[in-house]
Design a protein around this motif. Structure first.
Motif, PDB file in Angstrom:
ATOM      1  N   ILE A  25     102.795  -2.739  62.185  1.00 13.35           N
ATOM      2  CA  ILE A  25     104.026  -3.493  61.658  1.00 13.35           C
ATOM      3  C   ILE A  25     104.548  -2.943  60.738  1.00 13.35           C
ATOM      4  O   ILE A  25     104.272  -2.617  59.488  1.00 13.35           O
ATOM      5  CB  ILE A  25     103.396  -4.955  61.157  1.00 13.35           C
ATOM      6  CG1 ILE A  25     102.240  -5.676  62.079  1.00 13.35           C
ATOM      7  CG2 ILE A  25     104.468  -5.929  60.845  1.00 13.35           C
ATOM      8  CD1 ILE A  25     101.894  -6.956  61.646  1.00 13.35           C
ATOM      9  N   LYS A  26     105.950  -2.587  61.311  1.00 14.02           N
ATOM     10  CA  LYS A  26     106.755  -1.916  60.266  1.00 14.02           C
ATOM     11  C   LYS A  26     107.089  -2.714  58.961  1.00 14.02           C
ATOM     12  O   LYS A  26     107.332  -4.076  59.234  1.00 14.02           O
ATOM     13  CB  LYS A  26     108.068  -1.721  61.016  1.00 14.02           C
ATOM     14  CG  LYS A  26     107.820  -0.622  62.320  1.00 14.02           C
ATOM     15  CD  LYS A  26     109.272  -0.526  62.950  1.00 14.02           C
ATOM     16  CE  LYS A  26     108.900   0.410  64.371  1.00 14.02           C
ATOM     17  NZ  LYS A  26     110.096   0.868  65.065  1.00 14.02           N
ATOM     18  N   THR A  29     110.292  -4.971  58.859  1.00 18.71           N
ATOM     19  CA  THR A  29     110.006  -5.976  60.170  1.00 18.71           C
ATOM     20  C   THR A  29     110.822  -7.286  59.505  1.00 18.71           C
ATOM     21  O   THR A  29     110.902  -7.725  58.299  1.00 18.71           O
ATOM     22  CB  THR A  29     108.928  -6.440  60.546  1.00 18.71           C
ATOM     23  OG1 THR A  29     108.214  -5.445  61.295  1.00 18.71           O
ATOM     24  CG2 THR A  29     108.932  -7.883  61.408  1.00 18.71           C
ATOM     25  N   LYS A  30     111.994  -7.808  60.222  1.00 20.94           N
ATOM     26  CA  LYS A  30     112.566  -8.791  59.746  1.00 20.94           C
ATOM     27  C   LYS A  30     111.797 -10.292  59.348  1.00 20.94           C
ATOM     28  O   LYS A  30     110.991 -10.721  60.132  1.00 20.94           O
ATOM     29  CB  LYS A  30     113.902  -9.410  60.857  1.00 20.94           C
ATOM     30  CG  LYS A  30     114.807 -10.373  60.222  1.00 20.94           C
ATOM     31  CD  LYS A  30     115.746 -10.742  61.369  1.00 20.94           C
ATOM     32  CE  LYS A  30     116.560 -12.025  60.907  1.00 20.94           C
ATOM     33  NZ  LYS A  30     117.521 -12.504  62.037  1.00 20.94           N
ATOM     34  N   TRP A  64     105.156 -14.354  55.334  1.00 24.57           N
ATOM     35  CA  TRP A  64     106.610 -14.403  55.991  1.00 24.57           C
ATOM     36  C   TRP A  64     107.367 -15.159  55.115  1.00 24.57           C
ATOM     37  O   TRP A  64     106.925 -15.950  54.470  1.00 24.57           O
ATOM     38  CB  TRP A  64     106.401 -14.958  57.434  1.00 24.57           C
ATOM     39  CG  TRP A  64     105.362 -14.107  58.377  1.00 24.57           C
ATOM     40  CD1 TRP A  64     104.266 -14.432  58.499  1.00 24.57           C
ATOM     41  CD2 TRP A  64     105.731 -13.176  59.088  1.00 24.57           C
ATOM     42  NE1 TRP A  64     103.377 -13.598  59.279  1.00 24.57           N
ATOM     43  CE2 TRP A  64     104.261 -12.744  59.916  1.00 24.57           C
ATOM     44  CE3 TRP A  64     106.875 -12.419  59.761  1.00 24.57           C
ATOM     45  CZ2 TRP A  64     104.450 -11.788  60.742  1.00 24.57           C
ATOM     46  CZ3 TRP A  64     106.675 -11.524  60.490  1.00 24.57           C
ATOM     47  CH2 TRP A  64     105.449 -10.986  61.144  1.00 24.57           C
ATOM     48  N   ASP A  72     109.760 -15.465  65.628  1.00 26.96           N
ATOM     49  CA  ASP A  72     110.748 -14.426  66.219  1.00 26.96           C
ATOM     50  C   ASP A  72     109.769 -13.155  66.538  1.00 26.96           C
ATOM     51  O   ASP A  72     109.848 -12.581  67.195  1.00 26.96           O
ATOM     52  CB  ASP A  72     111.771 -14.074  65.179  1.00 26.96           C
ATOM     53  CG  ASP A  72     112.905 -15.092  65.298  1.00 26.96           C
ATOM     54  OD1 ASP A  72     112.941 -15.964  66.184  1.00 26.96           O
ATOM     55  OD2 ASP A  72     114.046 -15.101  64.355  1.00 26.96           O
ATOM     56  N   TYR A  73     109.092 -12.920  65.385  1.00 22.68           N
ATOM     57  CA  TYR A  73     108.241 -11.591  65.582  1.00 22.68           C
ATOM     58  C   TYR A  73     107.166 -11.696  66.716  1.00 22.68           C
ATOM     59  O   TYR A  73     107.245 -10.845  67.608  1.00 22.68           O
ATOM     60  CB  TYR A  73     107.323 -11.369  64.319  1.00 22.68           C
ATOM     61  CG  TYR A  73     106.483 -10.329  64.534  1.00 22.68           C
ATOM     62  CD1 TYR A  73     107.053  -9.086  64.373  1.00 22.68           C
ATOM     63  CD2 TYR A  73     105.298 -10.117  64.862  1.00 22.68           C
ATOM     64  CE1 TYR A  73     106.354  -7.596  64.299  1.00 22.68           C
ATOM     65  CE2 TYR A  73     104.365  -9.019  64.930  1.00 22.68           C
ATOM     66  CZ  TYR A  73     105.046  -7.683  64.778  1.00 22.68           C
ATOM     67  OH  TYR A  73     104.433  -6.644  64.859  1.00 22.68           O
ATOM     68  N   LYS A  76     109.483 -11.651  69.970  1.00 23.37           N
ATOM     69  CA  LYS A  76     110.495 -10.466  70.271  1.00 23.37           C
ATOM     70  C   LYS A  76     109.810  -9.029  70.271  1.00 23.37           C
ATOM     71  O   LYS A  76     110.152  -8.188  70.818  1.00 23.37           O
ATOM     72  CB  LYS A  76     111.568 -10.712  69.604  1.00 23.37           C
ATOM     73  CG  LYS A  76     112.562 -12.064  69.915  1.00 23.37           C
ATOM     74  CD  LYS A  76     113.575 -12.016  68.861  1.00 23.37           C
ATOM     75  CE  LYS A  76     114.378 -13.402  68.874  1.00 23.37           C
ATOM     76  NZ  LYS A  76     115.607 -13.408  68.034  1.00 23.37           N
ATOM     77  N   GLU A  77     108.832  -8.910  69.164  1.00 23.64           N
ATOM     78  CA  GLU A  77     108.033  -7.704  69.152  1.00 23.64           C
ATOM     79  C   GLU A  77     107.019  -7.302  69.957  1.00 23.64           C
ATOM     80  O   GLU A  77     106.246  -8.105  70.389  1.00 23.64           O
ATOM     81  CB  GLU A  77     107.808  -7.473  67.596  1.00 23.64           C
ATOM     82  CG  GLU A  77     109.107  -7.710  66.622  1.00 23.64           C
ATOM     83  CD  GLU A  77     109.954  -6.714  66.732  1.00 23.64           C
ATOM     84  OE1 GLU A  77     109.417  -5.303  67.379  1.00 23.64           O
ATOM     85  OE2 GLU A  77     111.174  -6.722  66.573  1.00 23.64           O
ATOM     86  N   LYS A  78     107.021  -6.146  70.219  1.00 24.03           N
ATOM     87  CA  LYS A  78     105.875  -5.545  71.277  1.00 24.03           C
ATOM     88  C   LYS A  78     104.228  -6.274  70.793  1.00 24.03           C
ATOM     89  O   LYS A  78     103.574  -6.602  71.651  1.00 24.03           O
ATOM     90  CB  LYS A  78     105.683  -4.111  71.489  1.00 24.03           C
ATOM     91  CG  LYS A  78     104.698  -3.613  72.478  1.00 24.03           C
ATOM     92  CD  LYS A  78     104.958  -2.323  72.817  1.00 24.03           C
ATOM     93  CE  LYS A  78     103.856  -1.647  73.955  1.00 24.03           C
ATOM     94  NZ  LYS A  78     103.899  -0.227  73.658  1.00 24.03           N
ATOM     95  N   GLY A  80     103.739  -8.175  68.261  1.00 22.55           N
ATOM     96  CA  GLY A  80     104.051  -9.828  68.102  1.00 22.55           C
ATOM     97  C   GLY A  80     103.498 -10.414  69.687  1.00 22.55           C
ATOM     98  O   GLY A  80     102.937 -11.517  69.458  1.00 22.55           O
ATOM     99  N   LYS A  81     104.003  -9.815  70.701  1.00 24.69           N
ATOM    100  CA  LYS A  81     103.733 -10.524  71.962  1.00 24.69           C
ATOM    101  C   LYS A  81     102.024 -10.430  72.170  1.00 24.69           C
ATOM    102  O   LYS A  81     101.588 -11.312  72.872  1.00 24.69           O
ATOM    103  CB  LYS A  81     104.666  -9.845  72.933  1.00 24.69           C
ATOM    104  CG  LYS A  81     105.943 -10.202  72.633  1.00 24.69           C
ATOM    105  CD  LYS A  81     106.771  -9.521  74.137  1.00 24.69           C
ATOM    106  CE  LYS A  81     108.319  -9.827  73.992  1.00 24.69           C
ATOM    107  NZ  LYS A  81     109.060  -8.905  74.682  1.00 24.69           N
TER     108      LYS A  81
END
Length: 236
Positions: A25-26, A29-30, A64, A72-73, A76-78, A80-81
């Motif tokens: 996880i970067k 990350t927003k 968060w 959203d994570y 939308k994120e690999k 995250g899915k």
């Protein structure tokens, strides 16, 4: 208001190995404040065993900015899915003991609806390498106490090399959890936890250590073919 989440998921072996070498996880990350990516372990298992380090079972503990950022994570994120296919619980902060870097502890504290409400506990420690043998000597009996306690709904440990160790537990009630901590439960050898805390006070095992207590607010997915670990939560 910020929220916390705790995720459990099985991932492919190659992805698990990659996760050991770099943080999946970067940091930018927003909406993410901080996260801990760890490999799951079975509480109380032998030090050298296949159940000690469950390489394909991942535990992620994150904070968060708000629930929308988490949503959203997951959508939308690999990674995250992938997490969305596992199990997770969303948490509101209640109390903190000790300190750990990275997380921003909220000033606002949640409260339970009643003394019979479930509660979640998370511990995180940055170990002193030379103290690990002594920590294991005192810690494994505590792991077994938590694992076997009739008041727990789900409990596990996790690790990230070289020196981060953590525990996660869901308790039926806050009273059962605090009774365990202070050695007042009806379990055999009930003072295992309090004795280990005395040893830690005598000579610390860690550079950093914290125990965090949370109010669970929602639960999603399944873990080990089970859903709804937390009583009275509707399936999401």
């Amino acid at each position: 208001m910020s929220i916390f989440s705790y995720h459990l998921v099985r991932i492919p072996f190659t992805l698990a190995i990659k996760g050991l070498l770099s943080a999946p996880i970067k940091r930018n990350t927003k909406g993410l404040i901080h996260s801990e990516y760890m490999t799951a372990m079975t509480l109380g298992s032998p030090i050298i065993s296949t159940s000690r380090f469950l390489i394909k079972q991942v535990a992620i503990f994150a904070q968060w900015e708000n629930e929308e950022a988490l949503e959203d994570y997951l959508k939308k994120e690999k990674l995250g899915k992938l997490l969305a296919k596992g199990w997770h619980v969303r948490l509101e902060f209640m109390r903190e003991w000790g300190k750990i870097s990275g997380f921003k502890i909220p000033e606002r504290k949640a409260t339970l609806e009643s003394e019979l409400s479930p509660v979640v506990a998370v511990t995180i420690a940055r170990m002193k390498p030379l103290a690990i043998p002594r920590f294991l000597h005192w810690g494994r009996p505590v792991e077994k106490l938590v694992r076997d306690h009739e008041g727990t709904l789900l409990s596990l440990a996790s690790v990230r090399f070289p020196n981060t160790v953590s525990t996660f537990s869901i308790w039926k009630t806050e009273e059962e959890m605090t009774n365990m901590v202070h050695g007042h439960s009806a379990m055999p050898k009930p003072k295992r936890h309090s004795d280990a805390m005395k040893e830690r006070e005598r000579k610390d095992f860690h550079f950093e250590f914290t125990t965090l207590r949370f109010k669970p607010i929602s639960e999603f997915g399944s873990w080990k073919n089970k859903e709804n670990y937390i009583p009275n939560f509707k399936k999401n």
